[in-house]
Design a protein around this motif. Sequence first.
Motif, PDB file in Angstrom:
ATOM      1  N   SER A  81       4.838 -15.223   5.868  1.00 48.77           N
ATOM      2  CA  SER A  81       5.868 -14.745   4.934  1.00 48.77           C
ATOM      3  C   SER A  81       6.273 -15.810   3.930  1.00 48.77           C
ATOM      4  O   SER A  81       7.430 -15.881   3.509  1.00 48.77           O
ATOM      5  N   ALA A  82       5.308 -16.663   3.559  1.00 51.25           N
ATOM      6  CA  ALA A  82       5.600 -17.752   2.626  1.00 51.25           C
ATOM      7  C   ALA A  82       5.579 -17.291   1.170  1.00 51.25           C
ATOM      8  O   ALA A  82       6.048 -18.007   0.281  1.00 51.25           O
ATOM      9  N   ILE A  83       5.029 -16.111   0.915  1.00 50.16           N
ATOM     10  CA  ILE A  83       5.009 -15.572  -0.451  1.00 50.16           C
ATOM     11  C   ILE A  83       6.126 -14.552  -0.548  1.00 50.16           C
ATOM     12  O   ILE A  83       6.121 -13.512   0.126  1.00 50.16           O
ATOM     13  N   VAL A  84       7.097 -14.858  -1.368  1.00 48.73           N
ATOM     14  CA  VAL A  84       8.327 -14.059  -1.420  1.00 48.73           C
ATOM     15  C   VAL A  84       8.559 -13.528  -2.826  1.00 48.73           C
ATOM     16  O   VAL A  84       8.134 -14.120  -3.821  1.00 48.73           O
ATOM     17  N   GLU A  85       9.267 -12.413  -2.876  1.00 46.64           N
ATOM     18  CA  GLU A  85       9.599 -11.802  -4.168  1.00 46.64           C
ATOM     19  C   GLU A  85      10.681 -12.620  -4.873  1.00 46.64           C
ATOM     20  O   GLU A  85      11.625 -13.113  -4.234  1.00 46.64           O
ATOM     21  N   VAL A  86      10.518 -12.778  -6.175  1.00 46.92           N
ATOM     22  CA  VAL A  86      11.512 -13.477  -6.982  1.00 46.92           C
ATOM     23  C   VAL A  86      12.633 -12.503  -7.324  1.00 46.92           C
ATOM     24  O   VAL A  86      12.388 -11.445  -7.930  1.00 46.92           O
TER      25      VAL A  86
ATOM     26  N   GLY B 189      -1.562 -30.062  -3.373  1.00 40.50           N
ATOM     27  CA  GLY B 189      -1.479 -30.836  -2.133  1.00 40.50           C
ATOM     28  C   GLY B 189      -1.776 -29.925  -0.962  1.00 40.50           C
ATOM     29  O   GLY B 189      -2.827 -29.296  -0.898  1.00 40.50           O
ATOM     30  N   LYS B 190      -0.807 -29.783  -0.064  1.00 42.77           N
ATOM     31  CA  LYS B 190      -0.996 -28.948   1.116  1.00 42.77           C
ATOM     32  C   LYS B 190      -0.281 -27.609   1.013  1.00 42.77           C
ATOM     33  O   LYS B 190      -0.244 -26.838   1.977  1.00 42.77           O
ATOM     34  N   VAL B 191       0.278 -27.333  -0.137  1.00 40.08           N
ATOM     35  CA  VAL B 191       1.091 -26.119  -0.308  1.00 40.08           C
ATOM     36  C   VAL B 191       0.482 -25.243  -1.402  1.00 40.08           C
ATOM     37  O   VAL B 191       0.043 -25.739  -2.437  1.00 40.08           O
ATOM     38  N   ALA B 192       0.463 -23.924  -1.171  1.00 41.29           N
ATOM     39  CA  ALA B 192      -0.049 -22.978  -2.162  1.00 41.29           C
ATOM     40  C   ALA B 192       0.877 -22.936  -3.373  1.00 41.29           C
ATOM     41  O   ALA B 192       2.074 -23.244  -3.284  1.00 41.29           O
TER      42      ALA B 192
ATOM     43  N   PHE C 260       4.672  -3.586 -10.343  1.00 43.57           N
ATOM     44  CA  PHE C 260       4.482  -4.947  -9.869  1.00 43.57           C
ATOM     45  C   PHE C 260       5.794  -5.729  -9.911  1.00 43.57           C
ATOM     46  O   PHE C 260       6.713  -5.408 -10.662  1.00 43.57           O
ATOM     47  N   LYS C 261       5.820  -6.801  -9.103  1.00 41.33           N
ATOM     48  CA  LYS C 261       7.000  -7.671  -9.026  1.00 41.33           C
ATOM     49  C   LYS C 261       6.574  -9.114  -9.223  1.00 41.33           C
ATOM     50  O   LYS C 261       5.383  -9.428  -9.251  1.00 41.33           O
ATOM     51  N   ASP C 262       7.539 -10.007  -9.333  1.00 44.09           N
ATOM     52  CA  ASP C 262       7.250 -11.434  -9.454  1.00 44.09           C
ATOM     53  C   ASP C 262       7.324 -12.087  -8.068  1.00 44.09           C
ATOM     54  O   ASP C 262       8.222 -11.776  -7.275  1.00 44.09           O
ATOM     55  N   TYR C 263       6.364 -13.006  -7.831  1.00 39.69           N
ATOM     56  CA  TYR C 263       6.320 -13.670  -6.528  1.00 39.69           C
ATOM     57  C   TYR C 263       6.259 -15.187  -6.692  1.00 39.69           C
ATOM     58  O   TYR C 263       5.814 -15.697  -7.726  1.00 39.69           O
ATOM     59  N   LYS C 264       6.687 -15.876  -5.651  1.00 38.39           N
ATOM     60  CA  LYS C 264       6.596 -17.334  -5.618  1.00 38.39           C
ATOM     61  C   LYS C 264       6.306 -17.787  -4.190  1.00 38.39           C
ATOM     62  O   LYS C 264       6.395 -17.001  -3.246  1.00 38.39           O
ATOM     63  N   ILE C 265       5.934 -19.035  -4.059  1.00 37.94           N
ATOM     64  CA  ILE C 265       5.656 -19.622  -2.741  1.00 37.94           C
ATOM     65  C   ILE C 265       6.903 -20.327  -2.236  1.00 37.94           C
ATOM     66  O   ILE C 265       7.524 -21.128  -2.956  1.00 37.94           O
ATOM     67  N   ASP C 266       7.276 -20.047  -0.991  1.00 34.64           N
ATOM     68  CA  ASP C 266       8.343 -20.796  -0.339  1.00 34.64           C
ATOM     69  C   ASP C 266       7.685 -21.993   0.358  1.00 34.64           C
ATOM     70  O   ASP C 266       7.008 -21.823   1.389  1.00 34.64           O
TER      71      ASP C 266
ATOM     72  N   CYS D 109       5.177 -22.233   3.852  1.00 32.00           N
ATOM     73  CA  CYS D 109       3.726 -22.339   3.665  1.00 32.00           C
ATOM     74  C   CYS D 109       3.148 -23.390   4.602  1.00 32.00           C
ATOM     75  O   CYS D 109       3.575 -24.552   4.600  1.00 32.00           O
ATOM     76  N   THR D 110       2.164 -22.997   5.407  1.00 26.58           N
ATOM     77  CA  THR D 110       1.541 -23.905   6.371  1.00 26.58           C
ATOM     78  C   THR D 110       0.244 -24.526   5.841  1.00 26.58           C
ATOM     79  O   THR D 110      -0.370 -25.350   6.518  1.00 26.58           O
TER      80      THR D 110
END
Length: 578
Positions: free
Chosen positions: A571-576, A548-551, A520-526, A530-531
């Motif tokens: 592609s809003a969920i990206v690897e850290v 709000g409006k962002v994950a 597994f890897k670490d992920y974050k929201i850009d 994010c729409t």
Amino acid sequence: MKKLMLGNEAVARGAYEAGVLVATAYPGTPSTEITEHISKYPEINSEWSVNEKVALEVAIGSAIAGARTVVSMKHVGLNVAADPLMTVAYTGINAGLLIIVADDPSMHSSQNEQDTRYYGIFSKIPVLEPSDSQECKDFVKLGLEISEKFDTPVILRLSTRVSHSQSLVELEEKEKIELKPYDYNPSKYVSAPANAKKRRIFIEERLKELSNFADSSDVNKIEYANKKIGIITSGVAYNYAKEAVSDASFLKFGMSYPLPEEKIKEFVQNCDKVYVFEELEPIFEQKIRSMGLNVIGKEIFPIVGELSSEIIRNALLNESKIVIEKIEDLPQRPPVLCPGCHHRGPFYVLKKLKLHVAGDIGCYTLGGFEPLNAIDTTICMGASIGMAHGFEMARGKEFAKKSVAVIGDSTFWHSGVTGLIDIVYNKGHSTVIILDNSITAMTGHQENPSTGKTLSGERTNQIDFEALGRSIGINRICVVDAYDLKALEETIKEEVNAEEPSLIITKRPCVLIKGAKFDFKDYKIDPKLCTGCKLCLKAGCPAISFDGKVAKINDSLCVGCGLCKDLCKFSAIVEVVK
């Protein structure tokens, strides 16, 4: 020496002190810890059996062979074991046999609410019911003694609160119980009609003797205090009643079946007003009323769910309905699959493909709730495979192409194998998905036939799903990574359309298995990408929420399985990058 113990732990201690040599079980909340604690005593030969029926059959063989034996299961497990139970009631035993069954009032971790006392009445064998951990230990010894004295199996009925509550237990030395000689007695143990007819008469005579024992033994106790109010009760309900009306008089049953009729008559005659306070069914109440005695029971006490001291207090004040309404109005927090759970990917794909899914018992039952909503039915252990075949029998081959059965690895070994054989034998076309997370997860990570380890952690033969499938005539067998959504979707689409039975095995270990290795890897929201489409929420991962409006990904919950990354179309969920 005294020690604070769970009820289940005290049962295990009782088995040790009573000289038990063999213990069998199938794990199921709230009974699981009994056998886990028993396994810590090397003097006891203990095992996880493949299901409760087998566990009881092994236990019966052990008892006839001369060893004091205990078998443990939850209430629905006794349904599975009912076939041997009804006949061993006829044959009787040699060394003591105690059947430990934990009921689950309020269905904390069960598909229904049952009262095991009915099985005692049905099979005409005695039922003991402890109210605290000390009695849990003591009643194991008592049960084995009754078993040997009256040539009968004995049921020890626990409940969730007795099993999982702690109280002080007086520890004693282990009794020196010798292995009895093997009891070679075909006229007793071969339950063919000619022999069973004689044993049927024996059962009725035994029941009379047990009834006399119930009256003479101090396992059933009268405690006189204020005789204006008398309360008849048993098990954990005794503790609730004591807390609610401490100055009342009590008749406490330690033996739930058969009941002590003479003590009941004495108690009712000596109290002005008598209430029967029992958890679940009105078994005591109906029996006492059949004796021509006037008591108050389920007309004021609820028949549904767990009891409490609050319920009895309010019931005595004629406010029981208000109490029930308050309980129903409490906000609910439904359980969810863990972050990174193996089951999430398969359920997401099944929902996307709009397939009818026959579900089964395990963690994956949660796939039937929001937001996954991917399961049509769940009935009992192992039912999914037979039910999927039933879909086809009722609606034809084309409906089979829109349906699948899902079942966990341990549940498959428990009672799914026969359903799969039935599909092959009867030329069915169903697709069966075995969700193999490498452990019996729901009940706390017990080993099973496909983990390669026994209860004690010893290495053993690791039974192979693929080899089994081939051996019974399944030609289409696929193994898929549970996190590979693309491969899952392609495989399921292909297999449901096949003109023969298919077996799909999704593999990835439970994320909570100690020592399991994951890439597994670490992920974050850009936030710029994010729409706010909320597609990532459809997988039902508790690590993802919206700010709000962002994950947003909760780092303290996320295990980094990457399933959400595969779902995001932007592609809003990206690897850290570290």
